[in-house]
Design a protein around this motif. Structure first.
Motif, PDB file in Angstrom:
ATOM      1  N   LEU A  25       4.457 -25.179  15.100  1.00 38.67           N
ATOM      2  CA  LEU A  25       4.787 -25.171  13.681  1.00 38.67           C
ATOM      3  C   LEU A  25       3.541 -24.799  12.882  1.00 38.67           C
ATOM      4  O   LEU A  25       2.441 -25.264  13.196  1.00 38.67           O
ATOM      5  N   ILE A  58       1.782 -25.449   9.510  1.00 40.98           N
ATOM      6  CA  ILE A  58       1.894 -26.544   8.540  1.00 40.98           C
ATOM      7  C   ILE A  58       1.011 -26.286   7.331  1.00 40.98           C
ATOM      8  O   ILE A  58      -0.169 -25.947   7.460  1.00 40.98           O
ATOM      9  N   LYS A  92       9.692 -31.508  11.492  1.00 40.40           N
ATOM     10  CA  LYS A  92       9.596 -30.969  10.130  1.00 40.40           C
ATOM     11  C   LYS A  92      10.030 -32.003   9.114  1.00 40.40           C
ATOM     12  O   LYS A  92       9.442 -32.107   8.025  1.00 40.40           O
ATOM     13  N   SER A 109       7.673 -33.620   6.229  1.00 38.44           N
ATOM     14  CA  SER A 109       8.078 -33.518   4.825  1.00 38.44           C
ATOM     15  C   SER A 109       7.899 -34.844   4.093  1.00 38.44           C
ATOM     16  O   SER A 109       7.508 -34.871   2.921  1.00 38.44           O
ATOM     17  N   THR A 130       4.686 -29.249   4.841  1.00 38.33           N
ATOM     18  CA  THR A 130       5.783 -28.329   5.157  1.00 38.33           C
ATOM     19  C   THR A 130       5.500 -27.666   6.494  1.00 38.33           C
ATOM     20  O   THR A 130       4.430 -27.077   6.691  1.00 38.33           O
ATOM     21  N   GLY A 131       6.436 -27.786   7.425  1.00 38.08           N
ATOM     22  CA  GLY A 131       6.289 -27.163   8.735  1.00 38.08           C
ATOM     23  C   GLY A 131       7.284 -26.035   8.900  1.00 38.08           C
ATOM     24  O   GLY A 131       8.463 -26.181   8.554  1.00 38.08           O
ATOM     25  N   GLN A 132       6.812 -24.915   9.408  1.00 40.09           N
ATOM     26  CA  GLN A 132       7.673 -23.755   9.613  1.00 40.09           C
ATOM     27  C   GLN A 132       7.440 -23.151  10.988  1.00 40.09           C
ATOM     28  O   GLN A 132       6.296 -22.998  11.422  1.00 40.09           O
TER      29      GLN A 132
END
Length: 425
Positions: free
Chosen positions: A62, A64, A262, A266, A271-273
């Motif tokens: 992720l 972040i 995620k 939050s 924010t993790g993507q």
């Protein structure tokens, strides 16, 4: 009249006024041509993104970031926290804060996170191979977390003890490395200045050569090379200056769910993507652009619909006596309505089929030219791809619009009184 006779008659009637029909068909052609091209752009870019995502698979990482807290509950500025990074950057309506070391420690404690590597900005002065000249080469830190689209060699290994680098194909000629296959195994020398301007050199082995893609075309460093170069860059840095990071990369523990991690991030203000999430945002932008272009094409089709109404209304007026004669000979209002509706649908079919056909021919040629010139560094990208289902849908939708446009003239024709129609001059 049976259905085949009605269709044959409708096609013949369409060409009674060739100029008027041609102008209406041209208006439909423009709309269908535009929608077909814009739909092909969406398909081409979408397929390329899907291919890129499929090639890297689920990396289990992720990216972040942290949203900057610039306000308090009463609308005033946020309270200062000495443990937080003081750096932030505005990106449109949102603000993003840099991560401090305490943030990195917090993220590492989140359930499901195996380890965290902060995003490091590497700034090599130059790269050199065997005295063939010094060249500026951009270098991405911790690139081993992403599977590259390789032209030769193998992926970066973060667990290796040595420094490794992957180069893009367009760097090989300048550096004097030869072909992609020949470059694998050779050693590059990187130079970097420390915090006080003193030059340090590091060597790294070329383990792979990658094609340019959506993930960029620069060189990539594995974890050992990243750490070594970062250490060299920060040599002489005062201890009072804290290091901050724009983002961090978190590796998920075995069996951990990305969505669960995620959600936990939050709650802590992060924010993790995944890579798929990031590419999805890119796809959303492309879809938005294509949607806007399609809207203009729809406007052209609506205008063409009024052209169909005008064409058939004039046809009804010119053929009033003929309509009266058909009804006097026993043709019911339903068949008269069907006849004129078929004329409208046929005009729509002509315009959409020609428009789609020209768009496919021209678009394919343009796409092939772009693939061999402007987009040659992005192998596999065909900017225009025509999906048969999309083309058929466009033609059917245009025919439906034509049918709806022809409803008013067809109803008027069907309601003609045969006696009054026969007396019409």
């Amino acid at each position: 009249m049976n259905a085949l006779d009605l269709l044959r008659t409708a096609v013949g009637n369409t060409f009674r006024s060739k100029l008027r029909t041609t102008l209406t068909v041209i208006a439909i052609f423009i709309g269908a041509f535009t929608i077909t091209l814009t739909s092909a752009i969406g398909t081409g870019v979408g397929n390329y993104i899907d291919t890129q995502v499929a090639s890297i698979g689920d990396t289990g990482t992720l990216t972040i970031t942290k949203t900057a807290d610039t306000g308090s509950t009463d609308g005033g500025p946020a309270k200062y926290d000495p443990d937080e990074s003081s750096q932030s950057v505005n990106r449109g309506p949102a603000s993003f804060a840099y991560l401090s070391q305490s943030d990195v420690d917090t993220i590492e404690k989140v359930s499901g996170v195996k380890n965290v590597r902060p995003a490091v900005a590497l700034a090599p002065k130059y790269a050199e191979y065997d005295g063939n000249g010094k060249y500026v080469v951009s270098l991405t830190a911790n690139a081993g977390e992403i599977k590259a689209d390789l032209a030769a060699g193998k992926q970066l290994d973060d667990s290796a003890s040595g420094n490794q680098v992957i180069l893009p194909t367009n760097d090989l000629k300048s550096l004097g490395l030869g072909s992609a296959k020949a470059a694998v195994g050779k050693e590059l020398t990187f130079a970097v200045d420390d915090y006080q301007g003193k030059e340090h050199t590091l060597t790294a082995t070329v383990v792979g050569v990658q094609n340019e893609s959506l993930f960029g075309g620069g060189a990539g460093a594995n974890a050992p090379l990243t750490d070594a170069m970062q250490s060299a860059q920060e040599t002489g840095k005062p201890s009072s200056i804290a290091t901050s990071y724009a983002s961090a990369s978190a590796t998920l523990a075995s069996g951990a769910s990305a969505s669960t991690v995620k959600s936990a991030l939050s709650k802590d203000g992060y924010t993790g993507q995944t890579i798929q999430d990031q590419l999805g945002q890119f796809q959303t932008v492309i879809n938005g652009i294509v949607g806007i272009l399609n809207a203009f094409a729809v406007i052209a089709l609506v205008a063409a619909g009024f052209g169909i109404i005008n064409t058939l209304l004039m046809s009804v007026q010119e053929r009033t006596r003929e309509i009266g004669l058909m009804k006097a000979m026993g043709m019911g209002g339903g068949k008269v309505y069907t006849l004129f509706s078929l004329e409208a649908v046929f005009i729509g079919f002509l315009g959409s089929a020609i428009g789609a056909g020209v768009a496919i021919g021209l678009g394919t040629a343009i796409s092939n030219v772009l693939a061999g010139t402007v987009l040659k560094d992005l192998p596999g990208l065909q900017i225009l791809q025509f999906a048969p289902s999309s083309v058929i849908t466009i033609i059917l939708v245009v025919m439906l619009i034509a049918f709806l446009a022809g409803t008013l003239p067809a109803r008027r024709a069907a309601r003609q009184n045969p006696i009054e129609a026969l007396r019409y001059e």
